[in-house]
Write a protein that holds these residues in place. Sequence first.
Motif, PDB file in Angstrom:
ATOM      1  N   VAL A 224       0.839  -1.202   0.000  1.00 38.64           N
ATOM      2  CA  VAL A 224       0.000   0.000   0.000  1.00 38.64           C
ATOM      3  C   VAL A 224       0.872   1.248   0.000  1.00 38.64           C
ATOM      4  O   VAL A 224       0.579   2.245  -0.673  1.00 38.64           O
ATOM      5  CB  VAL A 224      -0.951  -0.007   1.206  1.00 38.64           C
ATOM      6  CG1 VAL A 224      -1.768   1.281   1.261  1.00 38.64           C
ATOM      7  CG2 VAL A 224      -1.868  -1.220   1.150  1.00 38.64           C
ATOM      8  N   GLU A 225       1.951   1.215   0.730  1.00 35.21           N
ATOM      9  CA  GLU A 225       2.875   2.356   0.806  1.00 35.21           C
ATOM     10  C   GLU A 225       3.472   2.666  -0.569  1.00 35.21           C
ATOM     11  O   GLU A 225       3.510   3.820  -1.001  1.00 35.21           O
ATOM     12  CB  GLU A 225       3.977   2.016   1.810  1.00 35.21           C
ATOM     13  CG  GLU A 225       5.020   3.105   1.991  1.00 35.21           C
ATOM     14  CD  GLU A 225       6.153   2.624   2.899  1.00 35.21           C
ATOM     15  OE1 GLU A 225       7.159   3.336   2.984  1.00 35.21           O
ATOM     16  OE2 GLU A 225       6.024   1.536   3.500  1.00 35.21           O
ATOM     17  N   VAL A 226       3.941   1.633  -1.257  1.00 36.44           N
ATOM     18  CA  VAL A 226       4.535   1.834  -2.584  1.00 36.44           C
ATOM     19  C   VAL A 226       3.495   2.318  -3.586  1.00 36.44           C
ATOM     20  O   VAL A 226       3.746   3.250  -4.372  1.00 36.44           O
ATOM     21  CB  VAL A 226       5.190   0.517  -3.076  1.00 36.44           C
ATOM     22  CG1 VAL A 226       5.644   0.663  -4.529  1.00 36.44           C
ATOM     23  CG2 VAL A 226       6.372   0.162  -2.194  1.00 36.44           C
ATOM     24  N   LEU A 227       2.315   1.714  -3.574  1.00 39.63           N
ATOM     25  CA  LEU A 227       1.263   2.137  -4.495  1.00 39.63           C
ATOM     26  C   LEU A 227       0.821   3.573  -4.222  1.00 39.63           C
ATOM     27  O   LEU A 227       0.554   4.341  -5.156  1.00 39.63           O
ATOM     28  CB  LEU A 227       0.064   1.193  -4.390  1.00 39.63           C
ATOM     29  CG  LEU A 227       0.269  -0.234  -4.901  1.00 39.63           C
ATOM     30  CD1 LEU A 227      -0.979  -1.075  -4.645  1.00 39.63           C
ATOM     31  CD2 LEU A 227       0.603  -0.235  -6.392  1.00 39.63           C
ATOM     32  N   LEU A 228       0.766   3.956  -2.949  1.00 40.55           N
ATOM     33  CA  LEU A 228       0.356   5.315  -2.589  1.00 40.55           C
ATOM     34  C   LEU A 228       1.371   6.341  -3.094  1.00 40.55           C
ATOM     35  O   LEU A 228       0.996   7.361  -3.683  1.00 40.55           O
ATOM     36  CB  LEU A 228       0.197   5.416  -1.070  1.00 40.55           C
ATOM     37  CG  LEU A 228      -0.337   6.756  -0.528  1.00 40.55           C
ATOM     38  CD1 LEU A 228      -1.758   7.000  -1.050  1.00 40.55           C
ATOM     39  CD2 LEU A 228      -0.318   6.756   0.995  1.00 40.55           C
ATOM     40  N   MET A 229       2.661   6.067  -2.903  1.00 43.86           N
ATOM     41  CA  MET A 229       3.687   7.002  -3.374  1.00 43.86           C
ATOM     42  C   MET A 229       3.735   7.040  -4.893  1.00 43.86           C
ATOM     43  O   MET A 229       3.947   8.108  -5.495  1.00 43.86           O
ATOM     44  CB  MET A 229       5.044   6.596  -2.801  1.00 43.86           C
ATOM     45  CG  MET A 229       5.180   6.771  -1.299  1.00 43.86           C
ATOM     46  SD  MET A 229       4.774   8.462  -0.762  1.00 43.86           S
ATOM     47  CE  MET A 229       5.938   9.431  -1.704  1.00 43.86           C
TER      48      MET A 229
ATOM     49  N   LEU B  36       6.174  16.917  -1.093  1.00 49.94           N
ATOM     50  CA  LEU B  36       5.360  15.726  -0.895  1.00 49.94           C
ATOM     51  C   LEU B  36       6.173  14.597  -0.284  1.00 49.94           C
ATOM     52  O   LEU B  36       5.717  13.901   0.640  1.00 49.94           O
ATOM     53  CB  LEU B  36       4.754  15.287  -2.228  1.00 49.94           C
ATOM     54  CG  LEU B  36       3.761  14.126  -2.175  1.00 49.94           C
ATOM     55  CD1 LEU B  36       2.550  14.506  -1.351  1.00 49.94           C
ATOM     56  CD2 LEU B  36       3.329  13.745  -3.585  1.00 49.94           C
ATOM     57  N   GLY B  37       7.396  14.387  -0.786  1.00 47.63           N
ATOM     58  CA  GLY B  37       8.230  13.322  -0.236  1.00 47.63           C
ATOM     59  C   GLY B  37       8.579  13.563   1.217  1.00 47.63           C
ATOM     60  O   GLY B  37       8.496  12.650   2.056  1.00 47.63           O
ATOM     61  N   ASP B  38       8.972  14.797   1.559  1.00 46.91           N
ATOM     62  CA  ASP B  38       9.323  15.113   2.942  1.00 46.91           C
ATOM     63  C   ASP B  38       8.102  15.024   3.863  1.00 46.91           C
ATOM     64  O   ASP B  38       8.185  14.504   4.982  1.00 46.91           O
ATOM     65  CB  ASP B  38       9.920  16.523   2.995  1.00 46.91           C
ATOM     66  CG  ASP B  38      10.378  16.893   4.392  1.00 46.91           C
ATOM     67  OD1 ASP B  38      11.346  16.286   4.878  1.00 46.91           O
ATOM     68  OD2 ASP B  38       9.738  17.785   4.994  1.00 46.91           O
ATOM     69  N   ALA B  39       6.944  15.515   3.365  1.00 51.58           N
ATOM     70  CA  ALA B  39       5.734  15.475   4.178  1.00 51.58           C
ATOM     71  C   ALA B  39       5.259  14.046   4.401  1.00 51.58           C
ATOM     72  O   ALA B  39       4.762  13.704   5.493  1.00 51.58           O
ATOM     73  CB  ALA B  39       4.627  16.296   3.519  1.00 51.58           C
TER      74      ALA B  39
ATOM     75  N   LEU C 140       3.438   8.261   6.496  1.00 51.80           N
ATOM     76  CA  LEU C 140       2.750   7.540   5.422  1.00 51.80           C
ATOM     77  C   LEU C 140       3.707   6.699   4.595  1.00 51.80           C
ATOM     78  O   LEU C 140       3.284   5.757   3.926  1.00 51.80           O
ATOM     79  CB  LEU C 140       2.020   8.533   4.509  1.00 51.80           C
ATOM     80  CG  LEU C 140       0.846   9.304   5.126  1.00 51.80           C
ATOM     81  CD1 LEU C 140       0.276  10.292   4.115  1.00 51.80           C
ATOM     82  CD2 LEU C 140      -0.238   8.337   5.587  1.00 51.80           C
ATOM     83  N   ALA C 141       4.981   7.045   4.614  1.00 51.03           N
ATOM     84  CA  ALA C 141       5.961   6.316   3.806  1.00 51.03           C
ATOM     85  C   ALA C 141       7.320   6.419   4.470  1.00 51.03           C
ATOM     86  O   ALA C 141       7.616   7.380   5.189  1.00 51.03           O
ATOM     87  CB  ALA C 141       6.012   6.874   2.385  1.00 51.03           C
ATOM     88  N   SER C 142       8.147   5.426   4.207  1.00 46.76           N
ATOM     89  CA  SER C 142       9.520   5.451   4.726  1.00 46.76           C
ATOM     90  C   SER C 142      10.438   6.116   3.716  1.00 46.76           C
ATOM     91  O   SER C 142      10.097   6.272   2.542  1.00 46.76           O
ATOM     92  CB  SER C 142       9.995   4.021   5.008  1.00 46.76           C
ATOM     93  OG  SER C 142      10.013   3.275   3.795  1.00 46.76           O
ATOM     94  N   GLN C 143      11.626   6.500   4.175  1.00 49.51           N
ATOM     95  CA  GLN C 143      12.580   7.159   3.284  1.00 49.51           C
ATOM     96  C   GLN C 143      13.012   6.236   2.153  1.00 49.51           C
ATOM     97  O   GLN C 143      13.189   6.673   1.019  1.00 49.51           O
ATOM     98  CB  GLN C 143      13.788   7.616   4.093  1.00 49.51           C
ATOM     99  CG  GLN C 143      13.481   8.726   5.089  1.00 49.51           C
ATOM    100  CD  GLN C 143      14.678   9.108   5.920  1.00 49.51           C
ATOM    101  OE1 GLN C 143      15.628   8.330   6.044  1.00 49.51           O
ATOM    102  NE2 GLN C 143      14.645  10.300   6.517  1.00 49.51           N
ATOM    103  N   SER C 144      13.201   4.969   2.452  1.00 52.93           N
ATOM    104  CA  SER C 144      13.630   4.022   1.410  1.00 52.93           C
ATOM    105  C   SER C 144      12.561   3.876   0.332  1.00 52.93           C
ATOM    106  O   SER C 144      12.877   3.790  -0.863  1.00 52.93           O
ATOM    107  CB  SER C 144      13.936   2.662   2.036  1.00 52.93           C
ATOM    108  OG  SER C 144      12.809   2.165   2.744  1.00 52.93           O
TER     109      SER C 144
ATOM    110  N   ILE D 250      12.653   6.919  -1.944  1.00 47.31           N
ATOM    111  CA  ILE D 250      13.802   6.861  -2.862  1.00 47.31           C
ATOM    112  C   ILE D 250      13.534   5.884  -4.004  1.00 47.31           C
ATOM    113  O   ILE D 250      13.805   6.171  -5.173  1.00 47.31           O
ATOM    114  CB  ILE D 250      15.075   6.459  -2.081  1.00 47.31           C
ATOM    115  CG1 ILE D 250      15.468   7.575  -1.118  1.00 47.31           C
ATOM    116  CG2 ILE D 250      16.213   6.168  -3.042  1.00 47.31           C
ATOM    117  CD1 ILE D 250      16.619   7.208  -0.202  1.00 47.31           C
ATOM    118  N   ILE D 251      12.989   4.705  -3.685  1.00 52.89           N
ATOM    119  CA  ILE D 251      12.724   3.696  -4.713  1.00 52.89           C
ATOM    120  C   ILE D 251      11.712   4.211  -5.732  1.00 52.89           C
ATOM    121  O   ILE D 251      11.918   4.124  -6.955  1.00 52.89           O
ATOM    122  CB  ILE D 251      12.217   2.391  -4.062  1.00 52.89           C
ATOM    123  CG1 ILE D 251      13.312   1.733  -3.231  1.00 52.89           C
ATOM    124  CG2 ILE D 251      11.706   1.422  -5.135  1.00 52.89           C
ATOM    125  CD1 ILE D 251      14.494   1.240  -4.013  1.00 52.89           C
ATOM    126  N   VAL D 252      10.612   4.769  -5.259  1.00 52.45           N
ATOM    127  CA  VAL D 252       9.567   5.258  -6.162  1.00 52.45           C
ATOM    128  C   VAL D 252      10.060   6.459  -6.963  1.00 52.45           C
ATOM    129  O   VAL D 252       9.781   6.580  -8.161  1.00 52.45           O
ATOM    130  CB  VAL D 252       8.296   5.608  -5.371  1.00 52.45           C
ATOM    131  CG1 VAL D 252       7.246   6.216  -6.285  1.00 52.45           C
ATOM    132  CG2 VAL D 252       7.736   4.361  -4.691  1.00 52.45           C
TER     133      VAL D 252
END
Length: 467
Positions: free
Chosen positions: A321-326, A356-359, A365-369, A372-374
Amino acid sequence: MDEYLQYIYSKLGSNSDFKNRTLKCNLGTINLLFIDNLCDSKFISEYIITPFILNDNVQSNIESIKKDVIFSNSIGDIKTKEEAVIHILSGDVVIIFDFIPSVIYCEAKGFSKRSITSPITETVLKGPREGFNEAIMDNISLIRRKIKNPDLKVETQILGDKSNTTVALLYIEKVAPYNLVNYVKGKLQNISLDFLLDINYIQEQFQCKHTFFDTIGYTEKPDIASSKILEGRIAILVDGTPFALTAPYFFIENFQMADDYYLNKYYSNFSRVVRIVAFIISLSLPGIYVALTTYHFSLIPLEFIFRLAASRADVPLPLTVEVLLMTFFFVLLREAGIRLPQPIGQAMSIVGALILGDAAVGAGLASQSTVIIVALSAITSFLVPKLNTTMILWELIIILLSSLLGLMGFFTSLYLFCAHLGSLNSCGYPYFMPLTTSEQLDYKDLVARDNLNVISQNILHVDKDEK
């Protein structure tokens, strides 16, 4: 000729820009019928009206009038009433005589059009900067300037029952395969549309069904269209569209850019390899990330596992869900950057991605890794612009299968991807050509391009029974 006048008036008489200029001569009345907004009024006055007025002895022979009276380089006969209306709507002047049983037309086009400028979608560092515009005759002239070959054939036809749009087919006789020419002509003849406003109406007729990939090429640059024609392919132009279709079109062409043939060969080959690697990264990186972190921890280095666990400690969402959301957030930013005006769109895309990435990390809602991947997957997809939207859709399929079955799902999705590409064709040619064939095309322009004098000898295969 009253029936012509009555028919034309029944179709166009109620339009305010429809004009009927009546002239008197020694033999009778002459009617000049035209659309004011589509014609050059000065040309009509100087080269059609003035010669009739100054000529005191107009002959009743239509050939004599065409040769000795009218000063126009393009004059032709009209056979039907419907044809007369089409010529008027195309920017020509239809001339009807009450003393001659013939109707003729003179070309007097003078409508506004965009000048030839540098194409926005295919910019180059070095090479020609001119691009197609919306006038089909200008586009044909741009190709003819580059291909001064008497065997270059330009065949036009009218498509669209209501729009009556001009479509041009360009190819080099005895170079383009006979079967290919017949295939494209047959497709165009079988197109039944009420109106044709854009080249995509034709592209969909040649497109393989149920696929995200473009199996028919398109370009905004005359030099690219000309090179495809010289290789034995066919170009299709549509009036009102600044793009040309090229057929057939192969998967490997998505990685070929115009700069590859204008810059140093070794730098071009390096750039092409970078684009291929970027395509692989964009397509597979999110899926591998989901598969390894969900099912196969043992394949990840121990130090990285600890860092990954620490970064995801405060994230309540499942990894998929995290990857799909980002990914969805980055797609939104991309679409917003395209739709907004160019200066605002560029600033919004850059600032929006940073904020958006920092927020997202700060809000848990998402991890730093994951960010970076997305982000890396999104950036690498921009290196192959023709496959950008297609890669996003296949990337989602790979992520979902990887989240369900791990590496087995990842490799299964790659197998489906390759099998899908292998099942496609472009105008009867395999879409993977020449990667899956060795005899049909002696290609010197795959991952690395050869010298230009060798590439110029590449000709689309002609079957032996055609020679």
